[in-house]
Write an enzyme that holds these catalytic residues in place. Structure first.
Site, mmCIF file in Angstrom:
data_model
loop_
_atom_site.group_PDB
_atom_site.id
_atom_site.type_symbol
_atom_site.label_atom_id
_atom_site.label_comp_id
_atom_site.label_asym_id
_atom_site.label_seq_id
_atom_site.Cartn_x
_atom_site.Cartn_y
_atom_site.Cartn_z
ATOM 1 N N GLY A 251 30.209 67.413 42.395
ATOM 2 C CA GLY A 251 31.576 67.519 42.889
ATOM 3 C C GLY A 251 31.944 68.938 43.306
ATOM 4 O O GLY A 251 31.192 69.897 43.083
ATOM 5 N N HIS A 252 33.128 69.066 43.890
ATOM 6 C CA HIS A 252 33.537 70.361 44.420
ATOM 7 C C HIS A 252 33.742 71.393 43.311
ATOM 8 O O HIS A 252 34.167 71.089 42.221
ATOM 9 C CB HIS A 252 34.784 70.233 45.303
ATOM 10 C CG HIS A 252 36.004 69.687 44.616
ATOM 11 N ND1 HIS A 252 37.148 69.382 45.279
ATOM 12 C CD2 HIS A 252 36.246 69.380 43.317
ATOM 13 C CE1 HIS A 252 38.052 68.937 44.438
ATOM 14 N NE2 HIS A 252 37.520 68.921 43.246
ATOM 15 N N ASN A 253 33.356 72.625 43.644
ATOM 16 C CA ASN A 253 33.486 73.790 42.752
ATOM 17 C C ASN A 253 32.587 73.745 41.523
ATOM 18 O O ASN A 253 32.762 74.554 40.597
ATOM 19 C CB ASN A 253 34.939 73.996 42.313
ATOM 20 C CG ASN A 253 35.836 74.367 43.477
ATOM 21 O OD1 ASN A 253 36.536 73.507 44.015
ATOM 22 N ND2 ASN A 253 35.806 75.622 43.894
#
Length: 348
Positions: A251-253
């Site tokens: 997922g993002h980050n």
């Protein structure tokens, strides 16, 4: 045994040379002149083949006609006299290095296919390779010795470092990728992260702009059909030497540390971090905003909902220390058996 239609041997090579390559020792130095052309499973090994034997049962199944085997010092005495024997503290590592020496990657043939689409503002090193159907966007950079496979898309501004290999049908956008990275077929890198906010019942969800990047560091390996979302503002990072199996979602980050190993179908929630040299078995789920320490081991199908300290070993959902997980399993089985007996029926 490797099929010659797909894998070309550079052998034969002498066992003395292969022992040096693998960091192994010949049990009988006189065997150093024996020539090896391939590697094989033990039971089917032929006179020109080297096998890997990590257990007594593997040694027992080893063909007496095998050319050689690599094993541990403890097991060397079990190897048939007719088979040349190499020993190593880590025989699997020795075997991997020997196999790589016998079957090196095919040399890159530089060039750009006539059927590739390359933006005039893209920067291509002279010795890179761009296959048919590939698309290279404006201001993208493809480094020396890099390879872009058929029908892969390298988006505007993307950087591919030296000797990075992108297999067929990969899409990469908003990403900076280091040297010697391997990205297997069908991977998706740099697409929007899963970010949204509920505005109202009438308007529904509003997407939060995903304005970050993906950064993949040197020597990472990204499995087939794995998806890595770009950060919302900062970067999603895959650390140096990390190995992601097929069908992993990041997922993002997320921050994946150096030399982390994630097995197939793992899912890592947004803004989580995984410390260096940690491993996760197949189908592990890590919730968002979780911190996993260094050198952690997470059992297959575990669900991690709390932070893990360095060196943690956990299993189950929610994930708990392995010893506790095993006690819980035993207690649950005993409870089920008691209930089955109380009900007059046998527990299934």
């Amino acid at each position: 045994m490797p099929d010659s239609r797909f894998f070309s041997s550079r052998g034969p090579l002498s066992l003395a040379v292969l022992a040096e390559v693998g960091g192994a020792q010949l049990v009988r130095p006189d065997d150093g002149d024996r020539l090896i052309d391939t590697v094989s499973e033990g039971p089917t090994a032929t006179a020109d083949a080297l096998a890997y034997c990590a257990s007594k049962s593997a040694v027992r199944r080893l063909a007496v006609d095998a050319g050689a085997c690599v094993t541990t010092g403890v097991l060397a005495a079990e190897v048939p006299r007719s088979v040349a024997c190499l020993t190593a503290a880590n025989p699997r590592l020795a075997f991997a290095r020997i196999a790589a020496a016998l079957f090196p990657a095919l040399p890159l043939q530089p060039g750009v296919s006539e059927r590739a689409v390359v933006d005039p503002d893209a920067s291509l090193a002279q010795d890179c390779r761009i296959e048919a159907g590939a698309v290279i966007g404006a201001n993208a950079e493809v480094g020396a010795g890099a390879w872009v496979g058929p029908n892969s898309t390298i988006g505007p501004g993307v950087v591919l470092g030296p000797r990075t290999r992108v297999d067929a049908n990969v899409t990469i956008v908003c990403a900076v990728i280091g040297a010697d990275v391997r990205i297997h077929a069908g991977a998706r890198i740099g697409q929007d992260g899963f970010g949204f906010v509920l505005a109202s019942k009438d308007e529904g969800h509003v997407r939060v702009p995903q304005l970050g990047r993906v950064r993949i560091e040197d020597r990472a390996d990204i499995g087939a059909n794995t998806c890595i979302d770009r950060g919302a503002l900062g970067d999603t990072v895959i650390g140096e030497g990390a190995f992601l199996d097929n069908l992993v979602h990041v997922g993002h980050n997320v921050q994946v540390g150096p030399h982390v190993v994630l097995a197939g179908q793992c899912g890592i929630g947004g803004s989580s971090s995984i410390g260096a040299f940690s491993t996760a078995g197949g189908q592990v789920g890590i919730a968002d905003h979780i911190t996993v320490g260094h050198k952690c081991q997470i059992g297959g199908q575990a669900g991690v909902t709390r932070d893990l300290d360095d060196d943690a070993k956990v299993a189950g959902t929610p994930a708990v220390p392995v010893a506790r997980y095993l006690r819980q399993a035993v207690a649950l089985e005993r409870l089920a058996n008691r209930r089955g007996q109380a009900g007059g029926g046998a527990a299934s």
